[in-house]
Design a protein around this motif. Structure first.
Motif, mmCIF file in Angstrom:
data_model
loop_
_atom_site.group_PDB
_atom_site.id
_atom_site.type_symbol
_atom_site.label_atom_id
_atom_site.label_comp_id
_atom_site.label_asym_id
_atom_site.label_seq_id
_atom_site.Cartn_x
_atom_site.Cartn_y
_atom_site.Cartn_z
ATOM 1 N N TYR A 160 25.125 14.837 -52.180
ATOM 2 C CA TYR A 160 26.644 14.050 -51.428
ATOM 3 C C TYR A 160 27.157 16.096 -50.791
ATOM 4 O O TYR A 160 27.588 15.638 -49.680
ATOM 5 C CB TYR A 160 27.639 14.896 -52.599
ATOM 6 N N GLN A 161 27.011 16.518 -50.711
ATOM 7 C CA GLN A 161 27.384 18.081 -49.982
ATOM 8 C C GLN A 161 26.635 18.181 -48.404
ATOM 9 O O GLN A 161 27.333 18.048 -47.604
ATOM 10 C CB GLN A 161 27.380 18.941 -50.898
ATOM 11 N N GLU A 210 27.475 14.643 -42.065
ATOM 12 C CA GLU A 210 28.906 14.168 -41.621
ATOM 13 C C GLU A 210 28.449 12.700 -41.596
ATOM 14 O O GLU A 210 28.458 11.234 -40.809
ATOM 15 C CB GLU A 210 29.156 13.996 -40.466
ATOM 16 N N ALA A 211 27.375 11.782 -43.067
ATOM 17 C CA ALA A 211 27.469 10.543 -43.235
ATOM 18 C C ALA A 211 27.958 9.528 -43.414
ATOM 19 O O ALA A 211 29.395 10.473 -44.045
ATOM 20 C CB ALA A 211 26.322 10.767 -44.806
ATOM 21 N N HIS A 212 27.847 7.810 -42.664
ATOM 22 C CA HIS A 212 28.746 7.588 -43.532
ATOM 23 C C HIS A 212 28.171 6.228 -43.888
ATOM 24 O O HIS A 212 26.863 6.016 -43.635
ATOM 25 C CB HIS A 212 29.898 7.016 -41.740
ATOM 26 N N ARG A 213 28.736 5.446 -43.805
ATOM 27 C CA ARG A 213 28.541 4.503 -44.376
ATOM 28 C C ARG A 213 27.612 2.922 -43.805
ATOM 29 O O ARG A 213 26.439 2.325 -43.578
ATOM 30 C CB ARG A 213 29.510 2.997 -44.618
ATOM 31 N N GLY A 214 27.115 3.482 -42.264
ATOM 32 C CA GLY A 214 26.512 2.839 -41.074
ATOM 33 C C GLY A 214 24.964 3.586 -40.911
ATOM 34 O O GLY A 214 24.123 2.761 -40.910
ATOM 35 N N ASP A 215 24.881 4.183 -42.006
ATOM 36 C CA ASP A 215 23.585 5.536 -41.933
ATOM 37 C C ASP A 215 22.483 4.836 -43.186
ATOM 38 O O ASP A 215 23.621 3.601 -43.764
ATOM 39 C CB ASP A 215 23.641 7.196 -42.454
ATOM 40 N N ALA A 270 22.589 7.332 -53.773
ATOM 41 C CA ALA A 270 23.070 5.520 -52.404
ATOM 42 C C ALA A 270 24.237 5.156 -52.879
ATOM 43 O O ALA A 270 25.449 4.859 -52.182
ATOM 44 C CB ALA A 270 22.657 5.094 -52.526
ATOM 45 N N ALA A 271 24.397 5.093 -54.336
ATOM 46 C CA ALA A 271 25.662 4.080 -55.110
ATOM 47 C C ALA A 271 26.592 4.479 -55.029
ATOM 48 O O ALA A 271 27.726 4.056 -54.882
ATOM 49 C CB ALA A 271 24.816 3.531 -55.761
ATOM 50 N N THR A 272 26.906 5.417 -54.974
ATOM 51 C CA THR A 272 28.590 6.679 -55.047
ATOM 52 C C THR A 272 28.881 7.196 -54.018
ATOM 53 O O THR A 272 29.774 7.081 -54.130
ATOM 54 C CB THR A 272 28.036 7.294 -56.585
ATOM 55 N N TYR A 273 28.269 7.858 -53.344
ATOM 56 C CA TYR A 273 28.652 8.390 -52.169
ATOM 57 C C TYR A 273 29.189 7.290 -51.203
ATOM 58 O O TYR A 273 28.400 6.442 -50.975
ATOM 59 C CB TYR A 273 27.582 9.045 -51.611
ATOM 60 N N MET A 274 30.779 7.600 -50.479
ATOM 61 C CA MET A 274 31.918 6.822 -49.946
ATOM 62 C C MET A 274 31.668 5.353 -50.710
ATOM 63 O O MET A 274 31.445 4.410 -50.259
ATOM 64 C CB MET A 274 31.077 6.530 -48.026
ATOM 65 N N ARG A 275 31.502 4.968 -51.764
ATOM 66 C CA ARG A 275 31.776 4.020 -53.082
ATOM 67 C C ARG A 275 30.090 3.223 -52.606
ATOM 68 O O ARG A 275 30.543 1.585 -52.317
ATOM 69 C CB ARG A 275 33.017 3.155 -52.519
ATOM 70 N N GLY A 276 29.271 3.517 -51.342
ATOM 71 C CA GLY A 276 27.850 3.041 -51.535
ATOM 72 C C GLY A 276 27.631 3.228 -49.986
ATOM 73 O O GLY A 276 27.713 2.099 -48.969
ATOM 74 N N ASN A 321 19.084 8.805 -68.814
ATOM 75 C CA ASN A 321 19.760 7.263 -67.592
ATOM 76 C C ASN A 321 21.054 7.194 -67.630
ATOM 77 O O ASN A 321 21.316 5.959 -67.779
ATOM 78 C CB ASN A 321 18.806 6.554 -67.474
ATOM 79 N N LEU A 322 21.513 8.426 -68.216
ATOM 80 C CA LEU A 322 22.956 7.860 -69.446
ATOM 81 C C LEU A 322 23.917 7.832 -68.526
ATOM 82 O O LEU A 322 25.224 7.098 -68.394
ATOM 83 C CB LEU A 322 23.424 8.858 -70.194
ATOM 84 N N VAL A 323 24.141 8.102 -66.854
ATOM 85 C CA VAL A 323 25.357 7.492 -65.634
ATOM 86 C C VAL A 323 24.350 7.380 -64.530
ATOM 87 O O VAL A 323 23.256 8.224 -63.863
ATOM 88 C CB VAL A 323 25.673 9.338 -65.517
ATOM 89 N N GLY A 324 24.641 5.907 -63.829
ATOM 90 C CA GLY A 324 24.009 5.396 -63.392
ATOM 91 C C GLY A 324 24.713 4.497 -62.995
ATOM 92 O O GLY A 324 26.217 4.265 -63.076
ATOM 93 N N ALA A 325 24.163 3.226 -61.648
ATOM 94 C CA ALA A 325 24.681 2.635 -61.505
ATOM 95 C C ALA A 325 23.627 0.895 -60.976
ATOM 96 O O ALA A 325 22.863 1.591 -61.028
ATOM 97 C CB ALA A 325 25.381 2.813 -60.016
ATOM 98 N N PHE A 326 23.874 0.108 -60.924
ATOM 99 C CA PHE A 326 23.495 -1.122 -60.401
ATOM 100 C C PHE A 326 23.070 -0.739 -58.951
ATOM 101 O O PHE A 326 24.135 -1.500 -58.018
ATOM 102 C CB PHE A 326 23.407 -2.619 -60.702
ATOM 103 N N HIS A 327 22.429 -1.033 -57.824
ATOM 104 C CA HIS A 327 22.346 -0.654 -56.494
ATOM 105 C C HIS A 327 20.741 -1.061 -55.701
ATOM 106 O O HIS A 327 19.892 -0.176 -56.046
ATOM 107 C CB HIS A 327 22.720 0.435 -56.011
ATOM 108 N N GLN A 328 21.164 -2.075 -55.642
ATOM 109 C CA GLN A 328 19.414 -2.562 -54.938
ATOM 110 C C GLN A 328 19.657 -2.511 -53.710
ATOM 111 O O GLN A 328 20.822 -1.873 -52.347
ATOM 112 C CB GLN A 328 20.182 -4.416 -55.010
#
Ligand code: NAD
Ligand code: GLY
Length: 357
Positions: free
Chosen positions: A86-87, A93-98, A116-122, A153-160
Motif C-alpha cells: 500500500y505504501q 501515486e497509484a490511482h484507479r486508472g492504473d 488490489a481489492a482494498t487499495y483505494m477500494r479497488g 486466508n482469514l482476511v480477504g475479499a472477492f475481487h475478480q
C-alpha cells in the motif's frame, strides 16, 4: 492458445492459456486505453525469470511499468507485506486508472489480489500465474486473501481479475515439488468435475512428467474450464463452489498443524483427498475401490498421500477453525469419480477413520 471465458455476472473475463504468451502479452489483454501505470508484483525469483517480457509488453501498450518485489513463500501473505505494498503504491501515486499485475504463484496472486481489492477500494488486477497450482486454481475466481497468525486466508475479499494469462512455458522452471503440488489440484478437478482429466493424466503420463507444453496447455485449459463454470455459477462460495474444496478439509487442517511450513498446499490436499475417500468408503457413501483408486492415481503423479500418523485431537481442533466448519466438519465426499457431494460428518466418525490409519 486457448481462451476460457469466466462468466461471472457483470465481471466477465478470460483465462488465456498457451505456451510463450508472456512474450506477446499485449495481444491477450483487455483494452488498456486510459491506463497509466502497470505495477508488476513478483518475488525476486519469479521477477528474475519472467518480469522482463511482461514489462516489455506493458510498455508496448503505452503503460509505465513499476516493479514491486514481495518476499517468497507463504510468509508473504500477511497484512504487514500488504501494508508495504500500500505504501509503495501511495508513494508511486497509484490511482484507479492504473493496473496491478500479479506475476507468480498463488501466494503472490492472493496477496496482490487482496491489495488490489482494498487499495483505494479497488484497483484492477491481472493475474499472471507461473505455478501449475495457480494456473489451474488460485489465479481464477477472485478469491484473494492474507493470513493471520490464527489461521490461513482469514482476511480477504472477492475481487475478480480483469484477465488471467497462464503461460505454460513458465512451468519449465518450476521446482519438481511445486509441479507435483499443482498436479494434486489437477487430480482434484478430475476426481470431482471432469473425469476426462484423469484419462489424460494416465494416457499422457510421460508427457506430463516431461512437462510437454502441448499436454500442459490442454490440462490447464480443462481445469480452468471446470473452475470457470463453477465460479460463474457460485462466485461467493455458497453452493457448488464448495466442491472445489475436495481434499481441503483435512488438507487445510494439516497445513495449519504444520504452521504452513510442512507439506505444501498440494501435498496436503493429496493426503486430504485420500482421507475423504476413506471417509466416503467407511460411511458407505463412496463405492468400493475408491481409496485404492486414489492411491494409484496419486502415486502415478509422484505424490506421497500417506505421511506420519495424525493426532485426531489436533486435526479436529484445526478443522473447527476452518471457514466452512458449521457445528460439524464439512467434507466433499465422492459417491464415485465425478459424483461429489457435500457432507457434514460427525467428529466421532472423523476420529474413528483417523485412528484406523
Ligand atoms: P507459491 O506461490 O508459494 O509458489 C511456489 C514457489 O515457486 C515460490 O517460491 C515461487 O518463487 C516459485 N515459483 C513460482 N513460479 C515459478 C516458476 N515458473 N519457476 C520457478 N519458480 C517459480 O505456491 P503456489 O502453490 O503457487 O500457491 C500456494 C498459495 O495459493 C497458497 O497460499 C494457497 O492458499 C493459495 N491458493 C489460493 C487459491 C485461490 O482460489 N485464491 C486456490 C488455491 C491455492
Ligand atoms: N480453490 C477454491 C476456490 O477457489 O473456491
Amino acid at each position: 492458445m486457448i481462451r476460457v471465458p469466466v462468466a461471472v455476472p457483470g465481471r466477465e473475463y478470460e483465462v488465456v492459456v498457451g505456451a510463450g504468451i508472456l512474450d506477446e502479452a499485449e495481444r491477450f489483454l483487455p483494452h488498456m486505453e486510459g491506463r497509466d501505470k502497470a505495477f508488476i508484483v513478483a518475488d525476486t525469483t519469479v521477477a528474475g525469470l519472467y518480469q522482463e517480457p511482461l514489462a516489455d509488453a506493458m510498455s508496448r501498450l503505452g503503460l509505465t511499468t513499476v516493479s514491486l518485489h514481495v518476499p517468497q513463500g507463504e510468509d508473504a501473505k500477511t497484512l504487514q507485506v500488504a501494508g508495504v505494498l500500500y505504501q509503495q503504491l501511495a508513494l508511486q501515486e497509484a490511482h484507479r486508472g492504473d493496473v496491478l499485475l500479479a506475476l507468480g504463484g498463488g501466494v503472490t496472486g492472493d496477496l496482490t489480489g487482496f491489495v488490489a481489492a482494498t487499495y483505494m477500494r479497488g484497483l484492477p488486477v491481472i493475474q499472471v500465474p507461473t505455478t501449475l497450482l495457480a494456473q489451474v486454481d488460485a489465479a481464477i475466481g477472485g478469491k484473494t486473501a492474507v493470513n493471520l497468525p490464527e489461521g490461513k486466508n482469514l482476511v480477504g475479499a472477492f475481487h475478480q481479475p480483469i484477465a488471467v494469462l497462464a503461460d505454460v512455458a513458465t512451468l519449465a522452471t518450476l521446482p519438481d515439488r511445486e509441479f507435483r503440488s499443482g498436479l494434486a489440484e489437477v487430480a482434484k478437478y478430475g476426481l470431482t468435475i471432469d473425469p476426462a482429466i484423469l484419462e489424460t493424466l494416465e494416457a499422457e503420463a510421460d508427457r506430463v512428467r516431461d512437462r510437454d507444453s502441448g499436454v500442459l496447455e490442454d490440462l490447464v485449459a480443462r481445469c480452468a474450464r471446470a473452475k470457470a463454470a463453477t465460479v460463474a455459477a457460485d462466485e461467493r462460495d455458497e453452493g457448488g463452489r464448495l466442491l472445489l474444496n475436495y481434499g481441503h478439509t483435512l488438507g487445510h487442517a494439516l497445513e495449519r498443524i504444520e504452521s504452513y511450513r510442512g507439506r505444501s498446499h498440494g501435498e496436503a490436499v493429496a493426503v486430504g483427498m485420500v482421507f475423504a475417500a476413506r471417509l466416503a468408503e467407511s460411511m458407505g457413501i463412496g463405492e468400493p475401490g475408491l481409496v485404492a483408486f486414489h492411491h494409484r492415481l496419486l502415486k502415478g503423479l509422484g505424490l506421497d498421500d500417506t505421511g506420519p500418523a495424525l493426532d485426531p485431537d489436533q486435526v479436529l481442533e484445526a478443522m473447527r477453525l476452518d471457514k466452512k466448519y458449521s457445528t460439524r466438519p464439512r467434507f466433499v465426499l465422492l459417491e464415485a469419480v465425478g459424483r461429489p457431494r457435500i457432507v457434514a460428518v460427525d467428529e466421532s466418525v472423523v476420529r474413528e477413520v483417523l485412528e484406523t490409519e
